[in-house]
Motif scaffolding. Structure first.
Motif, PDB file in Angstrom:
ATOM      1  N   ALA A 153      -1.152   3.293 -10.125  1.00  0.00           N
ATOM      2  CA  ALA A 153      -1.732   2.343  -9.163  1.00  0.00           C
ATOM      3  C   ALA A 153      -0.663   1.339  -8.745  1.00  0.00           C
ATOM      4  O   ALA A 153       0.242   1.023  -9.510  1.00  0.00           O
ATOM      5  CB  ALA A 153      -2.915   1.615  -9.804  1.00  0.00           C
TER       6      ALA A 153
ATOM      7  N   SER B  51      -8.414   4.676  -5.976  1.00  0.00           N
ATOM      8  CA  SER B  51      -9.754   4.083  -5.983  1.00  0.00           C
ATOM      9  C   SER B  51     -10.789   5.110  -6.416  1.00  0.00           C
ATOM     10  O   SER B  51     -10.759   6.264  -5.969  1.00  0.00           O
ATOM     11  CB  SER B  51     -10.101   3.588  -4.579  1.00  0.00           C
TER      12      SER B  51
ATOM     13  N   GLY C 292      -7.485  -9.795   3.700  1.00  0.00           N
ATOM     14  CA  GLY C 292      -6.070  -9.885   4.052  1.00  0.00           C
ATOM     15  C   GLY C 292      -5.302  -8.781   3.354  1.00  0.00           C
ATOM     16  O   GLY C 292      -5.834  -8.112   2.460  1.00  0.00           O
ATOM     17  N   VAL C 293      -4.067  -8.598   3.790  1.00  0.00           N
ATOM     18  CA  VAL C 293      -3.207  -7.575   3.181  1.00  0.00           C
ATOM     19  C   VAL C 293      -2.206  -8.277   2.260  1.00  0.00           C
ATOM     20  O   VAL C 293      -1.401  -9.094   2.727  1.00  0.00           O
ATOM     21  CB  VAL C 293      -2.439  -6.780   4.256  1.00  0.00           C
ATOM     22  N   VAL C 294      -2.277  -7.985   0.986  1.00  0.00           N
ATOM     23  CA  VAL C 294      -1.303  -8.548   0.043  1.00  0.00           C
ATOM     24  C   VAL C 294       0.026  -7.821   0.268  1.00  0.00           C
ATOM     25  O   VAL C 294       0.081  -6.584   0.207  1.00  0.00           O
ATOM     26  CB  VAL C 294      -1.761  -8.345  -1.419  1.00  0.00           C
TER      27      VAL C 294
ATOM     28  N   ALA D  57      -8.031  -5.222 -11.059  1.00  0.00           N
ATOM     29  CA  ALA D  57      -8.081  -4.123 -12.033  1.00  0.00           C
ATOM     30  C   ALA D  57      -8.029  -4.663 -13.456  1.00  0.00           C
ATOM     31  O   ALA D  57      -7.462  -5.720 -13.725  1.00  0.00           O
ATOM     32  CB  ALA D  57      -6.909  -3.179 -11.788  1.00  0.00           C
TER      33      ALA D  57
ATOM     34  N   VAL E 260      -3.929   0.710   2.077  1.00  0.00           N
ATOM     35  CA  VAL E 260      -4.066   1.512   0.857  1.00  0.00           C
ATOM     36  C   VAL E 260      -2.809   1.398   0.009  1.00  0.00           C
ATOM     37  O   VAL E 260      -1.699   1.194   0.505  1.00  0.00           O
ATOM     38  CB  VAL E 260      -4.358   3.011   1.130  1.00  0.00           C
TER      39      VAL E 260
ATOM     40  N   LEU F 203      -7.125  -0.125   7.408  1.00  0.00           N
ATOM     41  CA  LEU F 203      -7.438   0.044   5.990  1.00  0.00           C
ATOM     42  C   LEU F 203      -6.119   0.078   5.234  1.00  0.00           C
ATOM     43  O   LEU F 203      -5.334   1.021   5.384  1.00  0.00           O
ATOM     44  CB  LEU F 203      -8.218   1.339   5.726  1.00  0.00           C
TER      45      LEU F 203
ATOM     46  N   GLY G  34     -13.079   3.266  -1.615  1.00  0.00           N
ATOM     47  CA  GLY G  34     -12.557   2.087  -0.910  1.00  0.00           C
ATOM     48  C   GLY G  34     -11.234   2.357  -0.220  1.00  0.00           C
ATOM     49  O   GLY G  34     -10.838   1.615   0.682  1.00  0.00           O
TER      50      GLY G  34
ATOM     51  N   ALA H  70      -2.017   3.294  -3.951  1.00  0.00           N
ATOM     52  CA  ALA H  70      -1.857   4.663  -4.468  1.00  0.00           C
ATOM     53  C   ALA H  70      -3.087   5.522  -4.186  1.00  0.00           C
ATOM     54  O   ALA H  70      -3.117   6.693  -4.552  1.00  0.00           O
ATOM     55  CB  ALA H  70      -1.598   4.608  -5.966  1.00  0.00           C
TER      56      ALA H  70
HETATM   57  C1  LIG Z   1      -7.483   8.404 -13.757  1.00  0.00           C
HETATM   58  C2  LIG Z   1      -7.872   7.021 -13.274  1.00  0.00           C
HETATM   59  C3  LIG Z   1      -8.053   6.018 -14.220  1.00  0.00           C
HETATM   60  C4  LIG Z   1      -8.389   4.720 -13.789  1.00  0.00           C
HETATM   61  N1  LIG Z   1      -8.532   3.736 -14.724  1.00  0.00           N
HETATM   62  C5  LIG Z   1      -8.802   2.473 -14.319  1.00  0.00           C
HETATM   63  C6  LIG Z   1      -8.902   1.412 -15.279  1.00  0.00           C
HETATM   64  O1  LIG Z   1      -8.720   1.584 -16.480  1.00  0.00           O
HETATM   65  N2  LIG Z   1      -9.173   0.171 -14.818  1.00  0.00           N
HETATM   66  C7  LIG Z   1      -9.329  -0.094 -13.474  1.00  0.00           C
HETATM   67  O2  LIG Z   1      -9.533  -1.253 -13.101  1.00  0.00           O
HETATM   68  N3  LIG Z   1      -9.255   0.902 -12.558  1.00  0.00           N
HETATM   69  C8  LIG Z   1      -8.998   2.162 -12.938  1.00  0.00           C
HETATM   70  N4  LIG Z   1      -8.905   3.164 -12.008  1.00  0.00           N
HETATM   71  C9  LIG Z   1      -9.142   2.881 -10.572  1.00  0.00           C
HETATM   72  C10 LIG Z   1      -7.886   2.491  -9.793  1.00  0.00           C
HETATM   73  O3  LIG Z   1      -6.712   2.947 -10.426  1.00  0.00           O
HETATM   74  C11 LIG Z   1      -7.811   0.980  -9.608  1.00  0.00           C
HETATM   75  O4  LIG Z   1      -8.901   0.533  -8.840  1.00  0.00           O
HETATM   76  C12 LIG Z   1      -6.514   0.501  -8.934  1.00  0.00           C
HETATM   77  O5  LIG Z   1      -6.453  -0.894  -9.023  1.00  0.00           O
HETATM   78  C13 LIG Z   1      -6.370   0.928  -7.486  1.00  0.00           C
HETATM   79  O6  LIG Z   1      -5.014   0.735  -7.096  1.00  0.00           O
HETATM   80  P1  LIG Z   1      -4.409   1.568  -5.870  1.00  0.00           P
HETATM   81  O7  LIG Z   1      -3.016   1.105  -5.633  1.00  0.00           O
HETATM   82  O8  LIG Z   1      -4.591   3.012  -6.092  1.00  0.00           O
HETATM   83  O9  LIG Z   1      -5.330   1.048  -4.686  1.00  0.00           O
HETATM   84  P2  LIG Z   1      -6.122   1.926  -3.591  1.00  0.00           P
HETATM   85  O10 LIG Z   1      -7.015   2.894  -4.297  1.00  0.00           O
HETATM   86  O11 LIG Z   1      -5.166   2.485  -2.617  1.00  0.00           O
HETATM   87  O12 LIG Z   1      -7.001   0.804  -2.913  1.00  0.00           O
HETATM   88  C14 LIG Z   1      -8.073   0.207  -3.592  1.00  0.00           C
HETATM   89  C15 LIG Z   1      -8.656  -0.938  -2.740  1.00  0.00           C
HETATM   90  O13 LIG Z   1      -7.703  -2.000  -2.664  1.00  0.00           O
HETATM   91  C16 LIG Z   1      -7.365  -2.267  -1.300  1.00  0.00           C
HETATM   92  N5  LIG Z   1      -5.923  -2.527  -1.269  1.00  0.00           N
HETATM   93  C17 LIG Z   1      -4.921  -1.697  -1.675  1.00  0.00           C
HETATM   94  N6  LIG Z   1      -3.725  -2.288  -1.507  1.00  0.00           N
HETATM   95  C18 LIG Z   1      -3.961  -3.511  -0.981  1.00  0.00           C
HETATM   96  C19 LIG Z   1      -3.120  -4.586  -0.572  1.00  0.00           C
HETATM   97  N7  LIG Z   1      -1.801  -4.514  -0.665  1.00  0.00           N
HETATM   98  N8  LIG Z   1      -3.714  -5.693  -0.062  1.00  0.00           N
HETATM   99  C20 LIG Z   1      -5.059  -5.786   0.055  1.00  0.00           C
HETATM  100  N9  LIG Z   1      -5.891  -4.794  -0.309  1.00  0.00           N
HETATM  101  C21 LIG Z   1      -5.354  -3.674  -0.831  1.00  0.00           C
HETATM  102  C22 LIG Z   1      -7.767  -1.033  -0.524  1.00  0.00           C
HETATM  103  O14 LIG Z   1      -8.100  -1.357   0.820  1.00  0.00           O
HETATM  104  C23 LIG Z   1      -8.960  -0.542  -1.310  1.00  0.00           C
HETATM  105  O15 LIG Z   1     -10.135  -1.233  -0.918  1.00  0.00           O
HETATM  106  C24 LIG Z   1      -8.564   4.458 -12.402  1.00  0.00           C
HETATM  107  C25 LIG Z   1      -8.382   5.484 -11.475  1.00  0.00           C
HETATM  108  C26 LIG Z   1      -8.037   6.753 -11.901  1.00  0.00           C
HETATM  109  C27 LIG Z   1      -7.827   7.819 -10.867  1.00  0.00           C
END
Ligand SMILES: Cc1cc2nc3c(=O)[nH]c(=O)nc-3n(C[C@H](O)[C@H](O)[C@H](O)COP(=O)(O)OP(=O)(O)OC[C@H]3O[C@@H](n4cnc5c(N)ncnc54)[C@H](O)[C@@H]3O)c2cc1C
Length: 533
Positions: free
Chosen positions: A150, A90, A251-253, A160, A85, A83, A94, A87
């Motif tokens: 994020a 999610s 895949g993993v970006v 996003a 991840v 998996l 996820g 930040a």
């Molecule tokens: C306070 C708050 C506000 C938010 N507002 C928004 C908003 O306005 N709009 C919005 O779209 N989202 C929002 N979100 C949700 C979240 O921030 C987004 O979904 C964000 O894109 C997730 O990024 P992350 O790095 O935390 O990914 P993670 O939460 O770590 O992972 C999310 C998913 O992406 C996959 N993933 C992570 N990195 C990779 C990679 N390198 N390659 C392949 N797959 C990967 C993971 O397996 C997982 O399925 C918010 C969340 C919070 C807590």
């Protein structure tokens, strides 16, 4: 245009801490020689067992922090389940592991020197760090979600979107190229425009000589301002779009090349409306002003409008208003938070804003921060963020005090803008008929709102799920979608919504894509859909 692409073995391209990803190519290493370091220390692993959805019960086989492409490839090739991840922000579970090795991208932090409207960034670069790096070059990456912690990889994986999607669209069109590690450890370098689907989909030639045939689903995607609902599918589509929004399942970006723009100057304005009717009218008028400005004929370039309903305002503590320097509005008010971009003259933009608000019967003067007042702007943005933070705190308190099964129960709905008023009425009706407390906020300029249950009991959570399902069906009938920007993840409710959107047949077509690219179901198993129908 070719529909075939050839994967390559991984290379150790980016040294840890390197400033410029493109300029530090190291000697090629073979995958087998790259040690895959998996940390099993419970003290380390425990920090990666949940995401911002706070779903209980996460567990992992270990955690690994690869520093470059070859270490990512070695980790993926060597694991039975992975998996990835970012930040872990999610909101769908996820990024909560269920026994896999967690592959944290946090060490993939290289940022290249921007050039020609493009910048290259490692998957583990937090958006806030990317913007900081771009600011020194007076540049900006527009499609940012509200949460700027994020990571680049996470936002690509979830396609996003955010407040300014109204002006700039979601993440997808801003991704010019990606490097992706596939389930077998091979690497694809995908540049937008270079690999387009043929009638049978794509062909991916692996470094072993084997060829993977990847079909394209035939379902129709809803035509909405933003969508994070499983695999993108369209005849003749670009291969890069299959990976954008695929939530770690294909895949993993590892890194991405992103489009950037000259940094806009912007004012923020907090507008108090007397209720929903006025808020919808003001939003419609401001959208029209924005379109005029983009066509070169207007002074009021509104990039984003955020909406906070009276019930959401009620849960925000007084201190949040004090910190923002804003008086708590009278009960029943709706707040709109506007981002206004200033190309030339701040004075004429704000004058036009005054005219539009007066024409729509808004009594109070808006609270405005001037274009260079970053601190003032941040105070208003913090007030907006206090809304989800306050609701999340109530959910957490109820979970601790009343029942451990209590969880965030929320919708991520998007409707065509001309159905906005109907959709808000629908959300209120669905919750009120069930005797639920709730709050609504979100990106109103896109018709994308987040109706949230404020649960008091475990029964509220169940009733909330029923309400969200009913809402989702009605929103779909309006030409909207119930999965706008947060994705699907491992949430049972969101997976059910995905089935509502595409039907069982659509999910089966997504499974066929997954099987072609990840035959052993190694990557993010259980995210988006289950392995078996
Ligand atoms: C306070 C708050 C506000 C938010 N507002 C928004 C908003 O306005 N709009 C919005 O779209 N989202 C929002 N979100 C949700 C979240 O921030 C987004 O979904 C964000 O894109 C997730 O990024 P992350 O790095 O935390 O990914 P993670 O939460 O770590 O992972 C999310 C998913 O992406 C996959 N993933 C992570 N990195 C990779 C990679 N390198 N390659 C392949 N797959 C990967 C993971 O397996 C997982 O399925 C918010 C969340 C919070 C807590």
């Amino acid at each position: 245009m070719p529909h075939r692409i050839t994967a390559r073995p991984a290379r150790a391209e980016t040294a840890p801490g390197a400033k410029d990803a493109a300029s530090v190519a190291l000697a090629a290493e073979t995958l087998a020689e790259v040690p895959s370091r998996v940390d099993h220390d419970p003290a380390v692993v425990s920090a990666f067992l949940s995401d911002a959805a706070h779903v209980p019960g996460g567990y992992a086989a270990g955690v690994t922090f690869p520093r470059h492409e070859a270490e990512v490839a070695a980790a993926v090739a060597g694991a039975a389940g992975v998996l990835v991840v970012g930040a872990q922000s999610s909101l769908t579970g996820g990024a909560t592991p269920r026994g896999e090795v967690v592959l944290s991208t946090r060490a993939l932090t290289a940022i290249g020197t921007p050039s020609g409207g493009l910048v290259t960034a490692g998957a583990g670069v937090p958006l806030v760090a990317l913007q900081r790096a771009l600011t020194s070059a007076q540049l900006y990456y527009p499609p940012v979600p509200t949460y700027d912690g994020a990571f680049v990889g996470g936002t690509i994986a979830t396609n996003a979107a955010g407040a300014a999607t109204f002006k700039y669209g979601s993440t997808r069109p801003w991704v010019a190229a990606i490097t992706v590690v596939l389930a077998n450890g091979d690497v694809l370098d995908i540049t937008r425009g270079e690999t387009l689907a043929g009638p049978e989909g794509f062909e991916i030639a692996l470094s072993t000589g084997a060829v993977r045939h990847v079909p394209i689903p035939t379902y129709q995607m809803p035509r909405v301002a933003k969508l994070s609902a499983g695999y993108f599918a369209r005849p003749g589509m670009d291969l890069i779009d299959l990976f954008v929004g695929s939530e770690g399942t294909l895949g993993v970006v590892v890194r991405a090349t992103l489009r950037v723009i000259p940094r806009p100057r912007r004012c923020l304005a907090l507008v108090r409306c007397s209720g929903d009717r006025q808020a919808v009218a003001v939003t419609a008028a401001l959208r029209a002003e924005a379109h005029l400005a983009w066509d070169g004929g207007g002074a009021l370039d509104v990039a984003a409008i955020e909406y906070i309903d009276p019930l959401a305002l009620r849960v925000v503590p007084d201190e949040a208003f004090t910190r923002a320097g804003v008086a708590r509005p009278p009960d029943g008010s709706v707040l709109l938070l506007l981002q206004i971009e200033i190309a030339h003259d701040e004075g004429s933009a704000l004058e036009r804003l005054g005219t539009v608000l007066a024409a729509n019967g808004v009594d109070d003067d808006p609270c405005v921060t001037r274009a260079d007042d970053d601190r003032g702007a941040q105070r208003l943005l913090d007030l907006r963020e206090a809304v989800p933070a306050s609701v999340n705190a109530i959910v957490a308190a109820a979970k601790a005090r009343v029942h451990p099964g209590i969880q965030k129960t929320a919708g991520d709905m998007v409707v065509p803008f001309d159905r906005l008023a109907d959709s808000i009425a629908l959300y209120r009706r669905a919750f009120e008929q069930r005797g639920l407390e709730y709050a609504i906020w979100g990106h109103v300029s896109d018709g994308n709102l987040h109706p949230n249950v404020v649960p008091r009991t475990i029964e509220d959570v169940q009733r909330g799920h029923d309400a969200i399902l009913d809402i989702a069906r009605a929103v779909t009938a309006m030409g909207g979608a119930p999965l706008a920007e947060h994705g699907v993840g491992r949430s049972a409710l969101k997976q059910q919504l995905l089935r509502e959107v595409y039907g069982e047949d659509g999910i089966e077509q997504m499974r066929a894509v997954k099987r072609a690219l990840d035959p052993t179901w190694k990557l993010a198993p259980g995210v988006l859909f289950s392995r078996d129908p």
